[in-house]
Design a protein around this motif. Sequence first.
Motif, mmCIF file in Angstrom:
data_model
loop_
_atom_site.group_PDB
_atom_site.id
_atom_site.type_symbol
_atom_site.label_atom_id
_atom_site.label_comp_id
_atom_site.label_asym_id
_atom_site.label_seq_id
_atom_site.Cartn_x
_atom_site.Cartn_y
_atom_site.Cartn_z
ATOM 1 N N LEU A 180 -2.011 3.486 -8.921
ATOM 2 C CA LEU A 180 -2.298 2.718 -7.696
ATOM 3 C C LEU A 180 -1.959 1.239 -7.859
ATOM 4 O O LEU A 180 -1.468 0.610 -6.911
ATOM 5 C CB LEU A 180 -3.757 2.904 -7.276
ATOM 6 C CG LEU A 180 -4.017 4.050 -6.291
ATOM 7 C CD1 LEU A 180 -3.415 3.797 -4.948
ATOM 8 C CD2 LEU A 180 -3.576 5.379 -6.819
ATOM 9 N N THR A 181 -2.185 0.682 -9.038
ATOM 10 C CA THR A 181 -1.807 -0.719 -9.258
ATOM 11 C C THR A 181 -0.295 -0.868 -9.133
ATOM 12 O O THR A 181 0.195 -1.793 -8.476
ATOM 13 C CB THR A 181 -2.298 -1.206 -10.630
ATOM 14 O OG1 THR A 181 -3.730 -1.081 -10.670
ATOM 15 C CG2 THR A 181 -1.910 -2.657 -10.877
ATOM 16 N N GLY A 182 0.441 0.053 -9.735
ATOM 17 C CA GLY A 182 1.904 0.008 -9.639
ATOM 18 C C GLY A 182 2.396 0.174 -8.214
ATOM 19 O O GLY A 182 3.303 -0.537 -7.775
ATOM 20 N N LEU B 23 -0.833 -5.157 3.704
ATOM 21 C CA LEU B 23 -2.186 -4.591 3.729
ATOM 22 C C LEU B 23 -2.286 -3.371 2.814
ATOM 23 O O LEU B 23 -3.259 -3.214 2.079
ATOM 24 C CB LEU B 23 -2.574 -4.211 5.159
ATOM 25 C CG LEU B 23 -2.824 -5.371 6.111
ATOM 26 C CD1 LEU B 23 -2.928 -4.881 7.543
ATOM 27 C CD2 LEU B 23 -4.070 -6.149 5.709
ATOM 28 N N GLN B 24 -1.267 -2.524 2.834
ATOM 29 C CA GLN B 24 -1.291 -1.343 1.975
ATOM 30 C C GLN B 24 -1.266 -1.738 0.502
ATOM 31 O O GLN B 24 -1.973 -1.151 -0.315
ATOM 32 C CB GLN B 24 -0.128 -0.413 2.306
ATOM 33 C CG GLN B 24 -0.224 0.912 1.575
ATOM 34 C CD GLN B 24 0.840 1.896 2.001
ATOM 35 O OE1 GLN B 24 1.840 1.538 2.621
ATOM 36 N NE2 GLN B 24 0.627 3.150 1.666
ATOM 37 N N GLY B 25 -0.486 -2.741 0.151
ATOM 38 C CA GLY B 25 -0.456 -3.208 -1.230
ATOM 39 C C GLY B 25 -1.810 -3.735 -1.676
ATOM 40 O O GLY B 25 -2.274 -3.440 -2.785
ATOM 41 N N LEU B 26 -2.460 -4.491 -0.811
ATOM 42 C CA LEU B 26 -3.785 -5.021 -1.140
ATOM 43 C C LEU B 26 -4.789 -3.897 -1.342
ATOM 44 O O LEU B 26 -5.559 -3.903 -2.313
ATOM 45 C CB LEU B 26 -4.266 -5.975 -0.038
ATOM 46 C CG LEU B 26 -3.443 -7.245 0.183
ATOM 47 C CD1 LEU B 26 -3.935 -7.987 1.418
ATOM 48 C CD2 LEU B 26 -3.459 -8.134 -1.033
ATOM 49 N N LEU B 27 -4.778 -2.934 -0.435
ATOM 50 C CA LEU B 27 -5.760 -1.854 -0.573
ATOM 51 C C LEU B 27 -5.444 -0.976 -1.776
ATOM 52 O O LEU B 27 -6.357 -0.491 -2.451
ATOM 53 C CB LEU B 27 -5.921 -1.057 0.716
ATOM 54 C CG LEU B 27 -4.880 -0.074 1.184
ATOM 55 C CD1 LEU B 27 -5.171 1.317 0.662
ATOM 56 C CD2 LEU B 27 -4.908 -0.029 2.707
ATOM 57 N N GLN B 28 -4.168 -0.790 -2.120
ATOM 58 C CA GLN B 28 -3.838 0.014 -3.296
ATOM 59 C C GLN B 28 -4.254 -0.687 -4.585
ATOM 60 O O GLN B 28 -4.730 -0.023 -5.520
ATOM 61 C CB GLN B 28 -2.349 0.345 -3.317
ATOM 62 C CG GLN B 28 -1.985 1.392 -2.289
ATOM 63 C CD GLN B 28 -0.506 1.685 -2.244
ATOM 64 O OE1 GLN B 28 0.330 0.792 -2.289
ATOM 65 N NE2 GLN B 28 -0.178 2.972 -2.138
#
Length: 132
Positions: free
Chosen positions: A72-74, A48-53
């Motif tokens: 943020l993409t990285g 979830l954190q990866g998706l939101l970042q």
Amino acid sequence: MDPEEAQLLADPRLKEAIRLFNAADWYACHDSFEALWHETAGPMRPVLQGLLQIAVGQLHHANGNQRGATVLTGEGLGRLRTAGAQALGLNLDVLRASGRSWLEALQAGEAAPELPAPALVPAPAEVDGAPR
């Protein structure tokens, strides 16, 4: 399936967050994924954190903040690195490939990459444990 993942898949807020991501409504998408992330403590939390970042990376890009978009993409890709090929009903391999293309373009200094925005694609359906 992990019980936490099953609970998230049944939550209509996840479907809405995915819809917002694919509609490129980055701010609202971030808020939706963040609400779920705050309520999650298990193996789906980094997903979830990866998706939101990644969503916030796109928001930064849309606002002209290339450094924020790159960072943020990285970070989002880093959170998704250890996830399997699919999670939350999504094909994470497709997202990671798209995210890597964005990250490479941003790192190369392309202010407006000629790339489609990342999208959340459904994972392939499985029958008896094997993809259809």
